[in-house]
Design a protein around this motif. Structure first.
Motif, PDB file in Angstrom:
ATOM      1  N   UNK A  92      72.790  65.919  21.450  1.00 56.93           N
ATOM      2  CA  UNK A  92      71.799  64.830  21.497  1.00 56.93           C
ATOM      3  C   UNK A  92      71.169  64.497  20.149  1.00 56.93           C
ATOM      4  N   UNK A  93      71.550  65.197  19.059  1.00 57.23           N
ATOM      5  CA  UNK A  93      71.000  64.879  17.732  1.00 57.23           C
ATOM      6  C   UNK A  93      72.112  64.930  16.690  1.00 57.23           C
ATOM      7  N   UNK A  94      72.278  63.830  15.950  1.00 53.14           N
ATOM      8  CA  UNK A  94      73.340  63.794  14.946  1.00 53.14           C
ATOM      9  C   UNK A  94      73.026  64.723  13.767  1.00 53.14           C
ATOM     10  N   UNK A 153      69.528  57.964  30.781  1.00 52.58           N
ATOM     11  CA  UNK A 153      69.713  58.593  29.483  1.00 52.58           C
ATOM     12  C   UNK A 153      70.686  57.748  28.677  1.00 52.58           C
ATOM     13  N   UNK A 154      70.321  57.412  27.443  1.00 55.45           N
ATOM     14  CA  UNK A 154      71.228  56.665  26.562  1.00 55.45           C
ATOM     15  C   UNK A 154      71.869  57.693  25.634  1.00 55.45           C
ATOM     16  N   UNK A 155      73.122  58.032  25.927  1.00 60.03           N
ATOM     17  CA  UNK A 155      73.787  59.125  25.215  1.00 60.03           C
ATOM     18  C   UNK A 155      74.139  58.771  23.781  1.00 60.03           C
ATOM     19  N   UNK A 156      74.061  59.782  22.912  1.00 58.27           N
ATOM     20  CA  UNK A 156      74.507  59.617  21.531  1.00 58.27           C
ATOM     21  C   UNK A 156      76.035  59.693  21.443  1.00 58.27           C
ATOM     22  N   UNK A 157      76.632  60.496  22.325  1.00 60.66           N
ATOM     23  CA  UNK A 157      78.088  60.655  22.342  1.00 60.66           C
ATOM     24  C   UNK A 157      78.596  60.329  23.743  1.00 60.66           C
TER      25      UNK A 157
END
Length: 970
Positions: free
Chosen positions: A815-817, A571-575
């Motif tokens: 997971x979503x900005x 998983x490539x995390x957003x945060x």
């Protein structure tokens, strides 16, 4: 009704911000003046009335700007936090036998950034003049050089020469900005030489000016500055021959192939292109190359009215444009208009390099033209903006291993092959590498480029994952220290201050329901009966916006990434992980901040009241979908969690039924799950995901929360709400679905979403139970892409698939900005947070939406590529297998099938695409394909064999052949 209060809050916030800025500026000026003297610049400008005004600008200069050398006595012995090494470990060079620092000019930074990033080079001085110019000319390179300056091991030092009293110069009369900047760079180089001699003596560390500008170099030599071109210096580094491969080819004329024959027309200068676009002579658009035909492309024309496309055919008309470039196009006369080519033409790497261009274009034009398909056709006359990026791929097969010049074949078929010089051909054979384009001379069949990086062996899992992330532009580098510095200190706990604007909901029986192994839990639910007989239902969402404040490095990085990307193995995390898997994850039995949407409902799931609150919750259980389903179905369990789940499930069924009655679509797509070997990490099993009632239960309440929040933020911020819409597809999109259903004696109506939903519900066949699923899979292919948008920049808010007049994303801020922005808007709307300028700027919000839409699309493509790669690994280990399949699409020379067991789609060819064969009869109306007496229709059941075709290591693919029914030779 809430608008005046919201406006007042926004005005108060702006006044506070302005006061803080004024105070900060005043403090900064007073500090600066204590150690600085002003240099006055005077300029004249004319007003509209013709009067001449003198404008005087003060530019403060200082005498305490450090040179960056640790312990320098002339700079007071102060070493900056990030500076040069006192004794630089400069690479060995016969040109410069002594230790030295490099001082780089603008062109070197702009064009040789791949060399500068190499670990072999360090101790470089980056002038403020250079940084400012690079920032103007390339945001990407500016970001990379800033990262290099921030890397402590590089010892790159940013010197503020524009604010140093001995290195600042004013622009002279008649001198252009570029010449003034060159002079400033030479002055800084000379100052450094003299400064180091004063502090270190005659054997001081040398300062070497690297410049690729011939005139600048000549003047520097005249002024006694030690100067080399970047190529001269890099060639002299005997210990690092690999750096030569990374040098950009800047002079097209010197890098042309031996033939001096002009292949392509000259590109028009930008000034002429702009005039032509303004007058309507040329059209401006985005160049989109074809995957299947390297001699064809489309240009999507930018316009205020609507988007339209122009076809470009033939190498000369393509004129060196590369996929995603912004180009100027001249339309050809109507008698030269053409239809899109049905021929598949790949730029075959076994083809003779000197093959005649006209012959290739003849092959392109050999197909018959359907006059009904004719479209506007044009030619590229110039490039407005190059959108080149580093490209992943492999060196083309070469019979001359000792040759320095090689052709590189990109993984993306839309990118032309690239000519590079490398001394590592034998090492790079069979490796995935990255190459950058430097230029494309008009006498060369291919663009010139240079080697950037060796990624690893083709086919290796880590290498292929890196390739798919790079090719889909997924930001995946580790989070920088600047980003991590904004994370909360551990151990973390909730303070009294935190609770002032939060509701304590820790007593509620809240639980989460997620897929197995989920660690980024961003939603939880509860349901309880009220004294009046109604039900209270709560959706509790991780309060990520509490930890990510507007404008800081953590916020900027999250906005850039846009979304978490889920691959098969990682998983490539957003945060950062501290937030995604810990402080923001609504794990069980720990206190967590949430943003709660709470409804009062009657037993018929009708909303009687809605409220939003920031809260603190303590989840009582983290369940999987299967575990939650087991609790609901159990005859013996009657605990609070089970009671809550049963209440939620009962209401969810009512909500779903009502949505479907309103015209919401229930579509389908074959999703697969891999079982991975714990030691080898290879896929050992592949099966379609099974959906349970609890999946639908969670989905219904997430949809309801998103709709409720969308209504609230649009009511408060009618011009600045971030919403999500799903456009209705054009009627022609449904042709394939309608024809496929008709072939099975079924009727699909598509005049509106409700008609489509009702038709799909009725399209059942007792003898063929999987037919309805196939129809819904096909219907999914007819849909448009859902997108984020700013409410003040659009008038159509409708979400076609959900049959909802308004919708947004609120429920997945980990997971979503987009959800983080929605949280901020909602917090202001309910008075628990203040706004900030970018939040109420519809133009900036619209630009943000563009990036989010791009990131979501790329994440989706990256996920599909990851599934495709792991499917290949699975079948590589399985060998050849045979499975039942259903026909999804019928083509002129092939059938596209779906294998339900694996959720796998593939194509069975009956002939080569470019060679028509009389044994095939295609009927577009049914649609059907008859192969030597055997007829294939959409949704027919067949049996196929599956095997991995590894003949092209860069483009491995699953090959399918028909087993049953048997037809002639395939």
């Amino acid at each position: 009704r809430g608008q005046p209060a919201g406006a007042l809050r926004r005005r108060e916030s702006r006044h506070r911000l302005l006061s803080l800025r004024v105070a900060a500026m005043a403090t900064q000026r007073s500090l600066a003046r204590s150690r600085a003297r002003p240099a006055a610049e005077t300029a004249a400008r004319r007003t509209r009335g013709g009067a001449v005004l003198k404008v005087v600008r003060e530019h403060y200069l200082r005498d305490d700007v450090a040179c960056g050398v640790p312990g320098c006595p002339l700079c007071g012995g102060h070493a900056p936090q990030r500076g040069l090494e006192a004794t630089p470990g400069s690479p060995a060079s016969p040109l410069v036998p002594r230790p030295h620092y490099l001082l780089l000019d603008t062109n070197v930074v702009l064009h040789q950034i791949d060399v500068l990033e190499d670990a072999a080079l360090g101790n470089a001085i980056i002038l403020q003049t250079v940084l400012q110019e690079v920032r103007k000319r390339s945001a990407a390179v500016y970001g990379r050089i800033k990262d290099a300056i921030a890397a402590p091991e590089k010892h790159f030092y940013s010197f503020a020469n524009e604010h140093h009293k001995e290195t600042y110069i004013e622009q002279e009369r008649g001198e252009n900005a570029n010449d003034r900047n060159d002079r400033a760079i030479r002055l800084a180089a000379k100052w450094y030489q003299e400064h180091l001699k004063k502090s270190q003596g005659e054997e001081s560390i040398l300062v070497i000016l690297l410049t690729n500008d011939r005139k600048n170099k000549e003047k520097a030599v005249e002024e006694g500055i030690t100067t080399f071109t970047c190529e001269e210096y890099v060639k002299s580094l005997t210990g690092h021959p690999e750096l030569m491969d990374r040098l950009a080819c800047l002079n097209d004329e010197e890098n042309e192939i031996e033939s001096s024959k002009i292949i392509f027309p000259e590109h028009l200068p930008l000034s002429k292109l702009q005039q032509g676009i303004k007058s309507g002579l040329y059209l401006q658009g985005t160049f989109r190359a074809s995957r299947d035909n390297y001699l064809e492309a489309t240009v999507w024309i930018h316009g205020n009215d609507q988007e339209r496309e122009v076809i470009i055919q033939g190498l000369k008309h393509l004129n060196r444009a590369v996929h995603e470039d912004i180009v100027a196009v001249e339309l050809l006369s109507k008698d030269a208009w053409a239809a899109p080519s049905s021929v598949v033409l790949l730029d075959d790497e076994t083809k003779n390099e000197e093959e005649d261009i006209e012959k290739e274009e003849e092959d392109q034009n050999k197909t018959s033209v359907n006059t009904a398909m004719l479209r506007p056709t044009g030619r590229v006359v110039g490039i407005i903006k190059r959108n080149w990026r580093p490209y992943c791929g492999m060196l083309s097969k070469s019979h001359i291993k000792e040759a320095r010049r090689h052709l590189f074949t990109p993984a993306d078929r839309r990118i032309p092959r690239i000519r590079i010089e490398t001394r590592q051909a034998s090492i790079l054979e069979g490796r995935r590498i990255i190459v950058a384009i430097d230029g494309w001379p008009k006498t060369s069949r291919y663009p010139n480029g240079h080697f950037v990086k060796n990624l690893g062996a083709a086919g290796d899992k880590e290498t292929e994952t890196e390739v798919l992330l790079l090719e889909h532009d997924v930001p995946h580098q580790p989070f920088s220290q600047a980003v991590l510095s904004f994370l909360p200190q551990m151990p973390w706990s909730i303070s009294d201050e935190d609770m002032k604007q939060r509701e304590d909901l820790r007593q509620l029986c809240v639980c989460s329901v997620d897929p197995p192994g989920c660690t980024d839990i961003d939603d939880a639910l509860h349901c309880r009966e009220l004294e009046n007989g109604n039900l209270e239902v709560g959706v509790h969402i991780a309060d990520v916006s509490h930890f990510i404040r507007p404008g800081n490095a953590l916020d900027q990085e999250s906005a850039k990434r846009g979304t978490t990307v889920y691959l098969c193995e990682k998983r490539i995390d957003m945060v950062p992980d501290l937030l995604s898997s810990n402080l923001c994850s609504l794990r069980s039995n720990v206190d967590r901040f949430a943003f709660s949407c709470i409804w009062e409902m009657n037993q018929n799931a009708e909303i009687l009241a809605t409220r939003f609150t920031k809260s603190v919750i303590n989840s009582k259980a983290s369940l999987t979908y299967a575990e939650a389903q087991m609790k609901i179905d159990s005859a013996t369990l009657k605990d609070d969690i089970t009671t809550s789940l049963r209440g939620l499930n009962k209401l969810a069924k009512i909500l779903k039924k009502r949505r479907r009655e309103n015209g919401a679509l229930t579509l389908s797509s074959p999703e697969v799950r891999f079982h991975i070997d714990s030691e080898t990490h290879d896929p050992i099993d592949l099966q379609t995901k099974e959906l349970k009632e609890t999946n639908s239960m969670v989905e219904e309440f997430m949809l309801l929360a998103n709709i409720s929040v969308a209504q609230k933020i649009n009511q408060e911020f009618s011009e600045h709400a971030l919403l999500r819409k799903h456009p209705a597809p054009p009627p022609s999109n449904y042709d394939i679905l309608v024809k496929a259903a008709k072939s099975k004696g079924l009727e699909i109506k598509t005049d509106c979403a409700k008609s489509l939903a009702d038709s799909l519900d009725r399209a059942e066949s007792p003898s063929f139970p999987y037919l309805n699923t196939l129809l819904r899979i096909l219907a999914t292919r007819c849909m448009m892409q859902a997108v984020y948008f700013c409410s003040g920049m659009d008038s159509d808010f409708h979400h076609y698939g959900l049959a909802s007049p308004i919708y947004t994303h609120f429920t997945s801020p980990i997971r979503r900005y987009a959800d983080i922005i929605v949280h901020r808007l909602l917090a202001v709307a309910i008075g628990v947070d203040t706004t900030y300028p970018d939040l109420t700027d519809k133009h900036k919000l619209s630009e943000l939406c563009k990036n989010l839409n791009f990131r979501h699309k790329m994440a989706q493509y990256a996920q599909r590529a990851s599934i495709a790669f792991h499917t290949q690994l699975f079948f590589k280990n399985k060998g050849e297998v045979s499975e039942e399949a259903y026909i999804l699409f019928v083509r002129k020379n092939a059938i596209v099938v779906l294998i339900p067991k694996y959720g796998l789609e593939g194509t069975v060819f009956f002939e080569e695409k470019a060679k028509p064969n009389e044994r095939l009869v295609f009927n577009d109306e049914i649609p059907s394909l008859t192969v030597e007496g055997t007829t294939f229709c959409t949704f027919d059941k067949v049996k196929v064999s599956i095997v991995l075709d590894s003949s092209n290591i860069q483009h491995q693919k699953i090959r399918m052949t028909l087993v049953e029914p048997k037809v002639g030779s395939q």
